[in-house]
Design a protein around this motif. Structure first.
Motif, PDB file in Angstrom:
ATOM      1  N   LEU B  22      59.494  37.630  41.547  1.00 18.25           N
ATOM      2  CA  LEU B  22      58.576  36.544  41.195  1.00 18.25           C
ATOM      3  C   LEU B  22      59.162  35.771  40.015  1.00 18.25           C
ATOM      4  CD1 LEU B  22      55.771  35.431  41.955  1.00 18.25           C
ATOM      5  CD2 LEU B  22      54.808  36.894  40.187  1.00 18.25           C
ATOM      6  N   PRO B  23      59.498  34.475  40.215  1.00 16.86           N
ATOM      7  CA  PRO B  23      60.108  33.735  39.117  1.00 16.86           C
ATOM      8  C   PRO B  23      59.093  33.426  38.018  1.00 16.86           C
ATOM      9  CG  PRO B  23      60.107  32.439  41.154  1.00 16.86           C
ATOM     10  CD  PRO B  23      59.281  33.658  41.397  1.00 16.86           C
ATOM     11  N   PRO B  24      59.561  33.295  36.773  1.00 12.18           N
ATOM     12  CA  PRO B  24      58.645  32.917  35.702  1.00 12.18           C
ATOM     13  C   PRO B  24      58.037  31.553  36.039  1.00 12.18           C
ATOM     14  CG  PRO B  24      60.884  33.287  34.864  1.00 12.18           C
ATOM     15  CD  PRO B  24      60.953  33.392  36.341  1.00 12.18           C
ATOM     16  N   GLY B  25      56.799  31.359  35.720  1.00 17.10           N
ATOM     17  CA  GLY B  25      56.170  30.062  35.990  1.00 17.10           C
ATOM     18  C   GLY B  25      55.418  30.029  37.311  1.00 17.10           C
ATOM     19  N   VAL B  26      55.604  31.053  38.144  1.00 16.71           N
ATOM     20  CA  VAL B  26      54.840  31.119  39.390  1.00 16.71           C
ATOM     21  C   VAL B  26      53.660  32.067  39.170  1.00 16.71           C
ATOM     22  CG1 VAL B  26      54.857  31.782  41.824  1.00 16.71           C
ATOM     23  CG2 VAL B  26      56.826  30.604  40.843  1.00 16.71           C
ATOM     24  N   THR B  27      52.472  31.487  39.038  1.00 21.36           N
ATOM     25  CA  THR B  27      51.303  32.299  38.650  1.00 21.36           C
ATOM     26  C   THR B  27      50.177  32.260  39.668  1.00 21.36           C
ATOM     27  OG1 THR B  27      50.286  30.456  37.456  1.00 21.36           O
ATOM     28  CG2 THR B  27      51.776  31.888  36.197  1.00 21.36           C
ATOM     29  N   ASN B  28      50.265  31.326  40.628  1.00 21.43           N
ATOM     30  CA  ASN B  28      49.187  31.287  41.627  1.00 21.43           C
ATOM     31  C   ASN B  28      49.758  30.971  43.015  1.00 21.43           C
ATOM     32  OD1 ASN B  28      49.514  28.476  41.888  1.00 21.43           O
ATOM     33  ND2 ASN B  28      47.941  28.046  40.352  1.00 21.43           N
ATOM     34  N   VAL B  29      48.868  30.942  44.004  1.00 19.99           N
ATOM     35  CA  VAL B  29      49.296  30.788  45.401  1.00 19.99           C
ATOM     36  C   VAL B  29      50.019  29.461  45.633  1.00 19.99           C
ATOM     37  CG1 VAL B  29      48.449  30.557  47.772  1.00 19.99           C
ATOM     38  CG2 VAL B  29      47.512  32.337  46.286  1.00 19.99           C
ATOM     39  N   THR B  30      49.492  28.381  45.063  1.00 19.82           N
ATOM     40  CA  THR B  30      50.122  27.061  45.252  1.00 19.82           C
ATOM     41  C   THR B  30      51.550  27.054  44.735  1.00 19.82           C
ATOM     42  OG1 THR B  30      47.983  25.980  45.085  1.00 19.82           O
ATOM     43  CG2 THR B  30      49.906  24.606  44.732  1.00 19.82           C
ATOM     44  N   LEU B  32      53.485  29.655  44.307  1.00 24.51           N
ATOM     45  CA  LEU B  32      54.300  30.563  45.135  1.00 24.51           C
ATOM     46  C   LEU B  32      54.726  29.862  46.430  1.00 24.51           C
ATOM     47  CD1 LEU B  32      55.502  33.356  45.687  1.00 24.51           C
ATOM     48  CD2 LEU B  32      53.278  34.034  46.632  1.00 24.51           C
ATOM     49  N   LEU B  33      53.785  29.107  47.016  1.00 22.52           N
ATOM     50  CA  LEU B  33      54.082  28.365  48.246  1.00 22.52           C
ATOM     51  C   LEU B  33      55.234  27.378  48.013  1.00 22.52           C
ATOM     52  CD1 LEU B  33      52.802  28.355  51.086  1.00 22.52           C
ATOM     53  CD2 LEU B  33      51.263  26.548  50.300  1.00 22.52           C
ATOM     54  N   ALA B  34      55.207  26.702  46.875  1.00 20.15           N
ATOM     55  CA  ALA B  34      56.272  25.749  46.553  1.00 20.15           C
ATOM     56  C   ALA B  34      57.608  26.476  46.379  1.00 20.15           C
ATOM     57  CB  ALA B  34      55.906  24.990  45.271  1.00 20.15           C
ATOM     58  N   HIS B  35      57.565  27.632  45.725  1.00 21.14           N
ATOM     59  CA  HIS B  35      58.788  28.419  45.518  1.00 21.14           C
ATOM     60  C   HIS B  35      59.371  28.886  46.850  1.00 21.14           C
ATOM     61  CE1 HIS B  35      61.612  31.303  43.908  1.00 21.14           C
ATOM     62  NE2 HIS B  35      61.012  32.292  44.557  1.00 21.14           N
ATOM     63  N   LEU B  36      58.514  29.355  47.732  1.00 23.03           N
ATOM     64  CA  LEU B  36      58.984  29.844  49.038  1.00 23.03           C
ATOM     65  C   LEU B  36      59.529  28.701  49.885  1.00 23.03           C
ATOM     66  CD1 LEU B  36      56.132  32.412  49.806  1.00 23.03           C
ATOM     67  CD2 LEU B  36      58.507  32.927  49.186  1.00 23.03           C
ATOM     68  N   GLY B  37      58.964  27.513  49.715  1.00 26.15           N
ATOM     69  CA  GLY B  37      59.460  26.330  50.424  1.00 26.15           C
ATOM     70  C   GLY B  37      60.885  25.996  50.016  1.00 26.15           C
ATOM     71  N   GLU B  38      61.223  26.259  48.736  1.00 26.72           N
ATOM     72  CA  GLU B  38      62.593  26.030  48.275  1.00 26.72           C
ATOM     73  C   GLU B  38      63.539  27.081  48.857  1.00 26.72           C
ATOM     74  OE1 GLU B  38      62.533  25.926  44.009  1.00 26.72           O
ATOM     75  OE2 GLU B  38      61.014  24.344  43.997  1.00 26.72           O
ATOM     76  N   PRO B  67      45.303  33.770  41.521  1.00 27.39           N
ATOM     77  CA  PRO B  67      46.505  34.233  40.799  1.00 27.39           C
ATOM     78  C   PRO B  67      47.343  35.215  41.619  1.00 27.39           C
ATOM     79  CG  PRO B  67      44.515  35.232  39.873  1.00 27.39           C
ATOM     80  CD  PRO B  67      44.057  34.223  40.891  1.00 27.39           C
ATOM     81  N   VAL B  68      48.641  35.239  41.361  1.00 29.60           N
ATOM     82  CA  VAL B  68      49.532  36.218  41.983  1.00 29.60           C
ATOM     83  C   VAL B  68      50.363  36.898  40.894  1.00 29.60           C
ATOM     84  CG1 VAL B  68      49.704  35.068  44.225  1.00 29.60           C
ATOM     85  CG2 VAL B  68      51.329  34.466  42.417  1.00 29.60           C
ATOM     86  N   THR B  69      50.664  38.197  41.124  1.00 29.10           N
ATOM     87  CA  THR B  69      51.532  38.948  40.214  1.00 29.10           C
ATOM     88  C   THR B  69      52.602  39.658  41.044  1.00 29.10           C
ATOM     89  OG1 THR B  69      50.368  41.067  40.327  1.00 29.10           O
ATOM     90  CG2 THR B  69      49.496  39.436  38.770  1.00 29.10           C
ATOM     91  N   ALA B  70      53.604  40.194  40.352  1.00 32.78           N
ATOM     92  CA  ALA B  70      54.743  40.833  41.041  1.00 32.78           C
ATOM     93  C   ALA B  70      54.308  42.032  41.879  1.00 32.78           C
ATOM     94  CB  ALA B  70      55.792  41.244  40.009  1.00 32.78           C
ATOM     95  N   ALA B  71      53.164  42.635  41.560  1.00 31.02           N
ATOM     96  CA  ALA B  71      52.728  43.843  42.284  1.00 31.02           C
ATOM     97  C   ALA B  71      51.959  43.508  43.569  1.00 31.02           C
ATOM     98  CB  ALA B  71      51.853  44.690  41.362  1.00 31.02           C
ATOM     99  N   ASP B  72      51.704  42.230  43.825  1.00 31.76           N
ATOM    100  CA  ASP B  72      50.843  41.848  44.953  1.00 31.76           C
ATOM    101  C   ASP B  72      51.576  41.832  46.289  1.00 31.76           C
ATOM    102  OD1 ASP B  72      48.656  41.485  43.304  1.00 31.76           O
ATOM    103  OD2 ASP B  72      49.062  39.349  43.006  1.00 31.76           O
ATOM    104  N   GLU B  73      50.790  42.054  47.363  1.00 32.71           N
ATOM    105  CA  GLU B  73      51.243  41.792  48.734  1.00 32.71           C
ATOM    106  C   GLU B  73      50.610  40.459  49.137  1.00 32.71           C
ATOM    107  OE1 GLU B  73      51.043  44.921  51.857  1.00 32.71           O
ATOM    108  OE2 GLU B  73      49.798  43.506  52.954  1.00 32.71           O
ATOM    109  N   VAL B  74      51.465  39.477  49.421  1.00 33.18           N
ATOM    110  CA  VAL B  74      50.953  38.140  49.736  1.00 33.18           C
ATOM    111  C   VAL B  74      51.350  37.769  51.164  1.00 33.18           C
ATOM    112  CG1 VAL B  74      50.964  35.707  49.068  1.00 33.18           C
ATOM    113  CG2 VAL B  74      51.160  37.473  47.317  1.00 33.18           C
ATOM    114  N   ALA B  75      50.376  37.319  51.947  1.00 30.63           N
ATOM    115  CA  ALA B  75      50.639  36.951  53.342  1.00 30.63           C
ATOM    116  C   ALA B  75      50.292  35.486  53.572  1.00 30.63           C
ATOM    117  CB  ALA B  75      49.822  37.830  54.281  1.00 30.63           C
TER     118      ALA B  75
END
Lengths: 157, 83
Positions: B22-30, B32-38, B67-75
């Motif tokens: 999880l990169p620094p600055g990624v704290t919520n679903v939106t 994370l979605l942008a990060h995964l798009g990259e 919010p999302v954290t490094a320990a989460d399972e996100v689908a």
């Protein structure tokens, strides 16, 4: 009260017999069985494959069932939902609710199927002679689920 | 962080599950979605072309500001079509 997610077909009669065995307080059982249709959107299907999210699907169905138990006095309930490849005519889903009185059984059965269609993590892939398509979610399904929310004043979970 | 993709999102990313830092600055679903798009240009293209994507964090449906954290399972998945 039970939820099962399985690849195998199910037998409606056997499931209801098991659900009601020895349960003399039950006055009525309502059931809904969903089947694979041969024709969908003008296409003739050769098969349908249901993908799901193992773990979340079971938990979500349990949450939906718990919501029904909060709203109606049920003596028994069962949700069986299949995943994997199915052929036209095969059963996909079974919802059964049992109560002392018919109204609770009928209403909660309708609630469960409406609600799980918008909550349970399944996705349909329909294969026909012209290829495969992911089924798009229907606005009508969301509407059906919202009606229960409005009618009861419940909070969306 | 464990990420899962379902239905046509899985087909577009070419993977059903992946583990990412999880990169620094990624704290919520939106975010994370942008990060995964990259990470997956095909994922970003699929979302923009086909529309609605839903998200679950730790197997619960959530909104995009969750919010999302490094320990989460996100689908990530399209609207469900079972029943």
């Amino acid at each position: 009260m039970a939820v099962r997610v399985q690849a195998e077909p199910f037998d409606l009669g056997a499931e209801i017999a098991e659900l009601t065995r020895g349960r003399t307080e039950i006055g009525g059982v309502a059931t809904f069985t969903g089947l694979v249709r041969e024709f969908a959107g003008g296409r003739r299907l050769t098969s349908m494959t249901l993908e799901h999210y193992p773990g979340m699907t079971e938990r979500e169905l349990e949450r939906v069932e718990a919501e029904a138990l909060d709203r109606w006095p049920l003596d028994a309930s069962l949700i069986v939902h299949r995943y994997g490849k199915m052929l036209p005519g095969e059963p996909i889903v079974l919802v059964a609710t049992a109560s002392a009185h018919r109204q609770a059984a009928l209403e909660s059965c309708a609630f469960l199927i409406d609600w799980l269609k918008t909550r349970a993590t399944f996705w349909k892939f329909e294969e026909g002679e012209d290829g495969g398509l992911w089924v798009e979610a229907k606005e009508a399904d969301d509407e059906a689920a919202r009606k229960w929310h409005l009618a009861t004043g419940g909070i969306l979970v | 962080m464990k990420i899962l993709y379902f239905a046509w999102l899985r087909q577009r990313t070419g993977t059903s599950t992946e583990t990412i830092d999880l990169p620094p600055g990624v704290t919520n679903v939106t975010e994370l979605l942008a990060h995964l798009g990259e990470r997956h240009p095909s994922f970003a293209e699929a979302i923009s072309a086909r529309g609605v994507v839903r998200c679950a964090v730790n197997q619960r449906h959530v909104d995009r500001d969750h919010p999302v954290t490094a320990a989460d399972e996100v689908a990530f998945f399209p609207p469900v079509t079972g029943g």
